[in-house]
Write a protein that holds these residues in place. Sequence first.
Motif, PDB file in Angstrom:
ATOM      1  N   ASP A   7      63.166  50.279  37.054  1.00  0.00           N
ATOM      2  CA  ASP A   7      63.975  49.186  36.152  1.00  0.00           C
ATOM      3  C   ASP A   7      62.894  48.626  36.187  1.00  0.00           C
ATOM      4  OD1 ASP A   7      65.807  51.130  36.289  1.00  0.00           O
ATOM      5  OD2 ASP A   7      66.601  50.885  37.988  1.00  0.00           O
ATOM      6  N   LEU A   8      61.535  48.143  36.339  1.00  0.00           N
ATOM      7  CA  LEU A   8      60.924  47.378  35.845  1.00  0.00           C
ATOM      8  C   LEU A   8      60.684  46.378  34.541  1.00  0.00           C
ATOM      9  CD1 LEU A   8      59.718  44.898  37.971  1.00  0.00           C
ATOM     10  CD2 LEU A   8      57.110  46.639  37.641  1.00  0.00           C
ATOM     11  N   ASP A   9      60.778  47.191  33.876  1.00  0.00           N
ATOM     12  CA  ASP A   9      60.363  47.632  32.785  1.00  0.00           C
ATOM     13  C   ASP A   9      62.027  46.481  31.867  1.00  0.00           C
ATOM     14  OD1 ASP A   9      58.070  48.271  32.523  1.00  0.00           O
ATOM     15  OD2 ASP A   9      58.539  49.993  31.196  1.00  0.00           O
ATOM     16  N   ASP A  10      62.918  46.872  32.290  1.00  0.00           N
ATOM     17  CA  ASP A  10      64.865  45.871  31.713  1.00  0.00           C
ATOM     18  C   ASP A  10      64.204  44.617  32.036  1.00  0.00           C
ATOM     19  OD1 ASP A  10      65.006  48.576  30.555  1.00  0.00           O
ATOM     20  OD2 ASP A  10      65.718  48.881  31.761  1.00  0.00           O
ATOM     21  N   LYS A  11      64.174  44.761  33.827  1.00  0.00           N
ATOM     22  CA  LYS A  11      63.796  43.214  34.536  1.00  0.00           C
ATOM     23  C   LYS A  11      63.366  42.705  34.571  1.00  0.00           C
ATOM     24  CE  LYS A  11      65.098  45.968  38.763  1.00  0.00           C
ATOM     25  NZ  LYS A  11      64.331  46.044  40.334  1.00  0.00           N
ATOM     26  N   ASP A  12      61.945  42.913  34.160  1.00  0.00           N
ATOM     27  CA  ASP A  12      60.481  41.884  32.845  1.00  0.00           C
ATOM     28  C   ASP A  12      61.306  41.204  31.639  1.00  0.00           C
ATOM     29  OD1 ASP A  12      59.227  42.031  35.398  1.00  0.00           O
ATOM     30  OD2 ASP A  12      57.794  43.933  34.253  1.00  0.00           O
ATOM     31  N   GLU A  13      61.801  41.921  31.137  1.00  0.00           N
ATOM     32  CA  GLU A  13      62.370  41.564  29.886  1.00  0.00           C
ATOM     33  C   GLU A  13      63.280  40.682  29.991  1.00  0.00           C
ATOM     34  OE1 GLU A  13      64.252  43.277  25.810  1.00  0.00           O
ATOM     35  OE2 GLU A  13      63.203  45.045  26.542  1.00  0.00           O
ATOM     36  N   LEU A  14      63.865  40.981  30.757  1.00  0.00           N
ATOM     37  CA  LEU A  14      65.409  39.799  31.464  1.00  0.00           C
ATOM     38  C   LEU A  14      65.203  38.409  31.532  1.00  0.00           C
ATOM     39  CD1 LEU A  14      68.029  42.061  32.644  1.00  0.00           C
ATOM     40  CD2 LEU A  14      68.807  40.739  30.615  1.00  0.00           C
ATOM     41  N   TRP A  15      63.588  38.522  32.150  1.00  0.00           N
ATOM     42  CA  TRP A  15      62.741  37.771  33.316  1.00  0.00           C
ATOM     43  C   TRP A  15      62.739  36.574  31.692  1.00  0.00           C
ATOM     44  CZ3 TRP A  15      58.461  35.375  32.507  1.00  0.00           C
ATOM     45  CH2 TRP A  15      57.795  34.558  33.543  1.00  0.00           C
ATOM     46  N   VAL A  16      61.806  37.054  30.572  1.00  0.00           N
ATOM     47  CA  VAL A  16      61.219  36.839  29.439  1.00  0.00           C
ATOM     48  C   VAL A  16      62.622  35.613  28.898  1.00  0.00           C
ATOM     49  CG1 VAL A  16      59.518  36.784  27.386  1.00  0.00           C
ATOM     50  CG2 VAL A  16      59.703  37.658  29.778  1.00  0.00           C
ATOM     51  N   GLN A  17      64.168  37.024  28.737  1.00  0.00           N
ATOM     52  CA  GLN A  17      64.782  35.862  27.261  1.00  0.00           C
ATOM     53  C   GLN A  17      65.430  34.905  28.318  1.00  0.00           C
ATOM     54  OE1 GLN A  17      67.673  39.324  27.393  1.00  0.00           O
ATOM     55  NE2 GLN A  17      65.720  40.303  25.254  1.00  0.00           N
ATOM     56  N   LYS A  18      65.393  34.533  29.874  1.00  0.00           N
ATOM     57  CA  LYS A  18      66.012  33.814  30.833  1.00  0.00           C
ATOM     58  C   LYS A  18      64.731  32.941  30.344  1.00  0.00           C
ATOM     59  CE  LYS A  18      67.160  32.403  35.231  1.00  0.00           C
ATOM     60  NZ  LYS A  18      67.585  32.724  36.259  1.00  0.00           N
ATOM     61  N   LYS A  19      62.998  32.872  30.158  1.00  0.00           N
ATOM     62  CA  LYS A  19      62.747  32.217  30.143  1.00  0.00           C
ATOM     63  C   LYS A  19      62.449  31.265  28.243  1.00  0.00           C
ATOM     64  CE  LYS A  19      60.430  31.426  34.533  1.00  0.00           C
ATOM     65  NZ  LYS A  19      61.006  30.264  34.876  1.00  0.00           N
ATOM     66  N   ARG A  20      63.410  32.194  27.728  1.00  0.00           N
ATOM     67  CA  ARG A  20      62.560  31.525  26.370  1.00  0.00           C
ATOM     68  C   ARG A  20      63.916  31.320  25.886  1.00  0.00           C
ATOM     69  NH1 ARG A  20      60.444  36.956  23.340  1.00  0.00           N
ATOM     70  NH2 ARG A  20      58.354  36.848  23.582  1.00  0.00           N
ATOM     71  N   LYS A  21      65.159  30.866  26.814  1.00  0.00           N
ATOM     72  CA  LYS A  21      66.542  30.705  26.855  1.00  0.00           C
ATOM     73  C   LYS A  21      67.119  30.687  25.433  1.00  0.00           C
ATOM     74  CE  LYS A  21      65.846  26.532  30.055  1.00  0.00           C
ATOM     75  NZ  LYS A  21      65.297  25.434  30.280  1.00  0.00           N
ATOM     76  N   GLY A  22      66.229  31.768  24.513  1.00  0.00           N
ATOM     77  CA  GLY A  22      67.685  32.454  23.575  1.00  0.00           C
ATOM     78  C   GLY A  22      66.198  32.535  21.731  1.00  0.00           C
ATOM     79  N   GLY A  23      65.496  31.728  22.378  1.00  0.00           N
ATOM     80  CA  GLY A  23      64.268  31.250  21.750  1.00  0.00           C
ATOM     81  C   GLY A  23      63.772  32.223  20.627  1.00  0.00           C
ATOM     82  N   THR A  24      62.799  32.569  19.278  1.00  0.00           N
ATOM     83  CA  THR A  24      61.989  33.953  18.970  1.00  0.00           C
ATOM     84  C   THR A  24      60.752  33.081  19.130  1.00  0.00           C
ATOM     85  OG1 THR A  24      62.421  33.546  17.150  1.00  0.00           O
ATOM     86  CG2 THR A  24      63.753  34.221  17.915  1.00  0.00           C
ATOM     87  N   SER A  25      59.892  34.750  19.329  1.00  0.00           N
ATOM     88  CA  SER A  25      58.634  33.919  19.724  1.00  0.00           C
ATOM     89  C   SER A  25      57.349  35.001  18.634  1.00  0.00           C
ATOM     90  CB  SER A  25      58.117  33.884  21.003  1.00  0.00           C
ATOM     91  OG  SER A  25      56.098  34.254  21.014  1.00  0.00           O
TER      92      SER A  25
END
Length: 158
Positions: free
Chosen positions: A37-55
């Motif tokens: 589940d590490l990829d899913d956990k990493d994706e959630l971490w990045v989304q939390k850091k971006r606070k909904g923003g896109t890149s």
Amino acid sequence: MDEMKDNIMASPTNSQKTVSDDEEIDYSIKPEFYDSDLDDKDELWVQKKRKGGTSDAVLSCPACFTTLCLECQRHEKYVTQYRAVFVVNCKIGSDQVIHQKEARPRRAKSGRQSSEIESNPAGNQTFKQVCCLVCSTEIGVIDEDEVYHFFNVLPSES
């Protein structure tokens, strides 16, 4: 001397004694450090850091692959350049300041100056060097408005 040659030839070589790594690994036991589940956990971490923003990309250092920016915007004209406000693992070099004078103002077809030139009448911009915090590779510059301009980075899918 001939006896030494005979002894060397008679002993088995190192390659004959070596056992394949595949024969030593027990695949029936789940690896100790594996997390499916590490990829899913990493994706959630990045989304939390971006606070909904896109890149447009995730930027990394070209020398040590350290993550530098999770949220950036690609330059419209120079597709290998990016700009960002929020960065990680970057240090600003205070010893090197770059002054850039803009070229003579260009006249638009109607004879007026462009709005960019009018908004900056002095025509001077000051930049400071930005380096990777880990390996000190130069990766870009920061302007007076604290906007980072990256030109020596590795972009990846965001």
